[in-house]
Design an enzyme around this catalytic site. Structure first.
Site, PDB file in Angstrom:
ATOM      1  N   HIS A  50       0.859  -1.187   0.000  1.00  0.00           N
ATOM      2  CA  HIS A  50       0.000   0.000   0.000  1.00  0.00           C
ATOM      3  C   HIS A  50       0.894   1.236   0.000  1.00  0.00           C
ATOM      4  CE1 HIS A  50      -3.738   2.193   1.111  1.00  0.00           C
ATOM      5  NE2 HIS A  50      -2.965   2.928   1.875  1.00  0.00           N
ATOM      6  N   ASP A  52       1.071   5.190   0.066  1.00  0.00           N
ATOM      7  CA  ASP A  52       0.318   6.410   0.363  1.00  0.00           C
ATOM      8  C   ASP A  52       0.937   7.602  -0.357  1.00  0.00           C
ATOM      9  OD1 ASP A  52      -0.064   5.055   3.601  1.00  0.00           O
ATOM     10  OD2 ASP A  52      -1.722   5.490   2.224  1.00  0.00           O
ATOM     11  N   HIS A  82      -2.748   4.630  -2.998  1.00  0.00           N
ATOM     12  CA  HIS A  82      -3.777   5.414  -2.302  1.00  0.00           C
ATOM     13  C   HIS A  82      -3.448   6.889  -2.511  1.00  0.00           C
ATOM     14  CE1 HIS A  82      -5.701   6.499   1.879  1.00  0.00           C
ATOM     15  NE2 HIS A  82      -6.364   7.004   0.870  1.00  0.00           N
ATOM     16  N   GLY A 163      -2.890  11.382   6.625  1.00  0.00           N
ATOM     17  CA  GLY A 163      -1.687  12.164   6.838  1.00  0.00           C
ATOM     18  C   GLY A 163      -0.582  11.417   7.536  1.00  0.00           C
ATOM     19  N   ASP A 196      -8.757   1.387   6.100  1.00  0.00           N
ATOM     20  CA  ASP A 196      -7.371   1.862   6.130  1.00  0.00           C
ATOM     21  C   ASP A 196      -7.152   2.775   7.328  1.00  0.00           C
ATOM     22  OD1 ASP A 196      -5.364   3.948   3.829  1.00  0.00           O
ATOM     23  OD2 ASP A 196      -4.805   2.726   5.572  1.00  0.00           O
ATOM     24  N   GLY A 197      -6.107   2.448   8.141  1.00  0.00           N
ATOM     25  CA  GLY A 197      -5.760   3.330   9.235  1.00  0.00           C
ATOM     26  C   GLY A 197      -6.049   2.720  10.590  1.00  0.00           C
ATOM     27  N   GLY A 198      -4.971   2.614  11.416  1.00  0.00           N
ATOM     28  CA  GLY A 198      -5.151   2.171  12.792  1.00  0.00           C
ATOM     29  C   GLY A 198      -5.385   0.692  12.978  1.00  0.00           C
ATOM     30  N   GLY A 218      -0.150  -0.548   8.242  1.00  0.00           N
ATOM     31  CA  GLY A 218       1.192  -0.064   7.946  1.00  0.00           C
ATOM     32  C   GLY A 218       2.161  -0.215   9.097  1.00  0.00           C
ATOM     33  N   SER A 219       2.079   0.692  10.070  1.00  0.00           N
ATOM     34  CA  SER A 219       3.085   0.722  11.146  1.00  0.00           C
ATOM     35  C   SER A 219       3.032  -0.515  12.028  1.00  0.00           C
ATOM     36  CB  SER A 219       2.896   1.990  11.984  1.00  0.00           C
ATOM     37  OG  SER A 219       1.586   2.046  12.509  1.00  0.00           O
ATOM     38  N   ALA A 220       1.921  -1.258  12.019  1.00  0.00           N
ATOM     39  CA  ALA A 220       1.861  -2.504  12.791  1.00  0.00           C
ATOM     40  C   ALA A 220       2.763  -3.559  12.158  1.00  0.00           C
ATOM     41  CB  ALA A 220       0.419  -3.003  12.858  1.00  0.00           C
TER      42      ALA A 220
HETATM   43  C1  DX5 Z   1      -3.130   7.389   6.417  1.00  0.00           C
HETATM   44  C2  DX5 Z   1      -2.806   6.373   5.374  1.00  0.00           C
HETATM   45  C3  DX5 Z   1      -2.751   4.964   5.917  1.00  0.00           C
HETATM   46  C4  DX5 Z   1      -1.679   4.785   6.973  1.00  0.00           C
HETATM   47  C5  DX5 Z   1      -1.787   3.405   7.566  1.00  0.00           C
HETATM   48  O1  DX5 Z   1      -3.252   8.627   5.869  1.00  0.00           O
HETATM   49  O2  DX5 Z   1      -3.723   6.405   4.323  1.00  0.00           O
HETATM   50  O3  DX5 Z   1      -2.544   4.048   4.871  1.00  0.00           O
HETATM   51  O4  DX5 Z   1      -0.424   4.983   6.435  1.00  0.00           O
HETATM   52  O5  DX5 Z   1      -0.882   3.267   8.598  1.00  0.00           O
HETATM   53  P1  DX5 Z   1      -1.308   2.637   9.984  1.00  0.00           P
HETATM   54  O6  DX5 Z   1      -1.712   1.215   9.691  1.00  0.00           O
HETATM   55  O7  DX5 Z   1      -0.057   2.707  10.794  1.00  0.00           O
HETATM   56  O8  DX5 Z   1      -2.415   3.436  10.538  1.00  0.00           O
HETATM   57 ZN    ZN Z   2      -3.517   4.658   2.934  1.00  0.00          ZN
END
Ligand code: DX5
Ligand code: ZN
Length: 248
Positions: A50, A52, A82, A163, A196-198, A218-220
């Site tokens: 993915h 961003d 994205h 963001g 998407d997100g969290g 992502g960060s996970a």
């Molecule tokens: C946020 C992005 C997400 C984010 C996901 O603006 O669209 O894709 O990078 O990262 P995590 O999974 O760490 O929330």
């Molecule tokens: Zn994203």
């Protein structure tokens, strides 16, 4: 996770996603000085990388563009692009030419969403060379995508304001997923629904139990410590999921 990628070039198509949601691994927090090695963790484990794409206008951050999409795609790992950019129409052709397997624009990023999705449909062509996605920020009413459901393959429900990675998911996202499903049902059209997100290892099973088709995390995964282990733990949370009948 994915049953038999059937796209000619091995990319998943709309029809091949099985019960467990497909994983799209956010590479924003990967160690970009070692991107090739980081991406190797995803091969055969995640459906997409993915990416961003942020322009510093639609959302505060400025990240990467079509050249980065092309670099990731050149590894053979399918890219989920994205686009968090103002007026995404100006970038669609370049991102498609870069080889993205999924291109998602934001409903809030243009005055002309119908024109944007129509142009995206023409670009994808009758063979659907990529999955056409439309995304919703947490503050946008779900019905904003209703007029373009027939022009989209995927609705991406953002659980965070775009963001940054590592934010906590907004409450109410599960209901928004259900609302999107209901909209599609009433429109008599089939769309994939993604979040998407969290999404973390701790909440992945709960998020997947909302009956979604695509999970972005992502960060996970890319925490600069042990992405391989994180990926195994996360995918294990998804595949052990039992979705009660009628939940889809
Ligand atoms: C946020 C992005 C997400 C984010 C996901 O603006 O669209 O894709 O990078 O990262 P995590 O999974 O760490 O929330
Ligand atoms: Zn994203």
């Amino acid at each position: 996770m994915l049953s038999g990628c059937s796209g000619g070039d091995g990319r998943p198509t709309v029809a091949t996603l099985s019960r467990a949601p497909a994983l799209s691994a956010g590479v924003l927090t990967a160690d970009l000085t070692r991107l090739g090695a980081e991406l190797e963790h995803l091969r055969g484990k995640a459906a997409w990388a993915h990416v961003d794409v942020m322009d510093g206008a639609f959302c505060p951050q400025l990240t990467v563009g079509p050249a980065f999409v092309a670099a990731v795609a050149s590894t053979g790992i399918a890219v989920d692009a994205h686009l968090m950019v103002e007026e995404p129409r100006r970038m669609l052709a370049d991102v498609a030419a870069a080889g993205a397997a999924v291109i998602t624009v934001h409903a809030e990023a243009t005055r002309h969403l119908h024109r944007t999705m129509t142009e995206m449909t023409a670009l994808a062509g009758p063979e659907r060379s990529f999955i056409r996605g439309v995304a919703l920020n947490p503050g946008t009413p779900v019905c904003a995508v209703e007029p373009v459901l027939g022009l989209a393959d995927l609705v991406l429900v953002l659980a965070v304001s775009p963001g940054w990675s590592g934010q906590a998911p907004a409450p109410g996202t599960a209901q928004r997923v259900r609302d999107v499903r209901e909209l599609a049902r009433r429109a008599g059209t089939e769309v994939l629904v993604g979040v998407d997100g969290g999404v973390t290892i701790a909440n992945a099973a709960e998020v997947a139990s909302w009956g979604i088709d695509v999970i972005v995390s992502g960060s996970a995964i890319f925490d600069r410590v042990d992405p391989a282990r994180n990926l195994d733990l996360l995918t294990r949370e998804l595949v052990t999921l039992e979705v009660p009948d009628g939940k889809r």
